[in-house]
Design a protein around this motif. Structure first.
Motif, PDB file in Angstrom:
ATOM      1  N   THR A 197       0.566  -1.600   0.221  1.00  0.00           N
ATOM      2  CA  THR A 197      -0.181   0.088   0.375  1.00  0.00           C
ATOM      3  C   THR A 197       1.322   1.172  -0.054  1.00  0.00           C
ATOM      4  N   SER A 198       2.016   1.075  -0.331  1.00  0.00           N
ATOM      5  CA  SER A 198       2.788   2.366  -0.346  1.00  0.00           C
ATOM      6  C   SER A 198       4.313   1.834  -0.611  1.00  0.00           C
ATOM      7  N   PRO A 199       4.975   2.954  -1.415  1.00  0.00           N
ATOM      8  CA  PRO A 199       6.465   2.335  -3.000  1.00  0.00           C
ATOM      9  C   PRO A 199       6.839   2.127  -1.684  1.00  0.00           C
ATOM     10  N   THR A 200       7.505   2.596  -0.338  1.00  0.00           N
ATOM     11  CA  THR A 200       8.083   2.170   0.652  1.00  0.00           C
ATOM     12  C   THR A 200       7.790   0.570   1.785  1.00  0.00           C
ATOM     13  N   ASP A 201       6.648   0.054   1.006  1.00  0.00           N
ATOM     14  CA  ASP A 201       6.615  -1.442   1.836  1.00  0.00           C
ATOM     15  C   ASP A 201       8.085  -2.072   0.702  1.00  0.00           C
ATOM     16  N   LEU A 202       8.719  -1.974  -0.252  1.00  0.00           N
ATOM     17  CA  LEU A 202       8.834  -2.652  -1.183  1.00  0.00           C
ATOM     18  C   LEU A 202      10.193  -3.004  -1.010  1.00  0.00           C
ATOM     19  N   ARG A 203      10.482  -4.267  -0.743  1.00  0.00           N
ATOM     20  CA  ARG A 203      12.140  -4.760  -0.075  1.00  0.00           C
ATOM     21  C   ARG A 203      12.737  -5.349  -1.058  1.00  0.00           C
ATOM     22  N   PRO A 204      13.293  -4.410  -1.914  1.00  0.00           N
ATOM     23  CA  PRO A 204      14.034  -5.040  -3.077  1.00  0.00           C
ATOM     24  C   PRO A 204      14.918  -5.780  -2.863  1.00  0.00           C
ATOM     25  N   ALA A 205      15.597  -7.404  -3.682  1.00  0.00           N
ATOM     26  CA  ALA A 205      16.263  -7.809  -3.656  1.00  0.00           C
ATOM     27  C   ALA A 205      17.725  -7.760  -4.092  1.00  0.00           C
ATOM     28  N   THR A 206      18.818  -8.182  -3.840  1.00  0.00           N
ATOM     29  CA  THR A 206      19.627  -8.045  -4.663  1.00  0.00           C
ATOM     30  C   THR A 206      19.830  -8.463  -6.249  1.00  0.00           C
TER      31      THR A 206
ATOM     32  N   ARG B 178       6.493 -12.036  -0.108  1.00  0.00           N
ATOM     33  CA  ARG B 178       6.606 -12.149   1.222  1.00  0.00           C
ATOM     34  C   ARG B 178       7.933 -10.826   1.452  1.00  0.00           C
ATOM     35  N   ARG B 179       9.585 -11.694   1.146  1.00  0.00           N
ATOM     36  CA  ARG B 179      10.374 -10.818   1.948  1.00  0.00           C
ATOM     37  C   ARG B 179      10.622  -9.672   0.308  1.00  0.00           C
ATOM     38  N   ARG B 180       9.871  -9.773  -0.459  1.00  0.00           N
ATOM     39  CA  ARG B 180       9.361  -8.281  -1.009  1.00  0.00           C
ATOM     40  C   ARG B 180       8.458  -6.785  -0.298  1.00  0.00           C
TER      41      ARG B 180
END
Length: 190
Positions: free
Chosen positions: A14-23, A161-163
């Motif tokens: 629900t926010s771009p800050t939710d994204l946790r990018p992969a290497t 989930r990791r993302r």
């Protein structure tokens, strides 16, 4: 006719800050937008990625149906290439009120397990969040969502989930059991 119990999970950011990018994976892996709508390319990716995991809903689409879908403003196909060879894709489908669905995402079987999927999902999700930059006529993205199911790869849910995707719905349904169509008979994995 035999049936298969299928669980479908819907996940969202629900926010771009939710994204946790992969290497990013090592080697020459690039993600490129297919800017020219191409039914041939999209059908190839759909059948090649989904053939072993029972993606069948679009197999009957005509050329005209593919063309109509791909021509909609904001529908984007982003293709991962490993040393110049298509490895997988992510397809973005904008919806009403700033919602963008990751309609399809996955890797061709020969490219799975090589750390490309997390990178491709990260890249595609970021492009969902900045879709308005390329399509100013669309409302700014407020939510990115996708679904996965028990027919998908065993690592799909963990990758989502990791993302940073969060579960918001679960459904269990019976579907007619069908053989995996594959991109063609005898395709990898045998």
């Amino acid at each position: 006719m035999a049936t298969l119990t299928v669980t479908t999970w819907s996940l969202e950011q629900t926010s771009p800050t939710d994204l946790r990018p992969a290497t990013a994976p090592e080697g020459d892996v690039r993600v490129v937008r297919a800017e020219v709508p191409s039914p041939e390319l999209s059908r190839f990716l759909y059948a090649s990625v989904g053939g072993d995991i029972l993606w069948t809903d679009r197999l009957g689409w005509t050329y005209a149906r593919w063309q109509e879908y791909l021509a909609r403003p904001g529908v984007e196909t982003w293709v991962a290439y490993d040393r110049g060879t298509p490895a997988g894709y992510v397809e973005l489908d904008p919806q009403d009120e700033g919602v963008v669905e990751i309609a399809y995402f996955g890797l061709i079987p020969a490219f799975r397990g090589r750390r490309i999927g997390g990178h491709l999902l990260s890249y595609g999700t970021a492009r969902a969040w900045d879709l308005e930059d390329r399509w100013p006529e669309l409302t700014g993205t407020k939510r990115v969502w996708l679904h996965t199911c028990s027919k998908d790869g065993e690592h799909a849910m963990a990758n989502y989930r990791r993302r940073g995707f969060q579960l918001f719905d679960t459904k269990v349904e019976e579907e007619p059991e069908a053989a995996a169509p594959g991109p063609w008979p005898g395709a990898y994995p045998a």
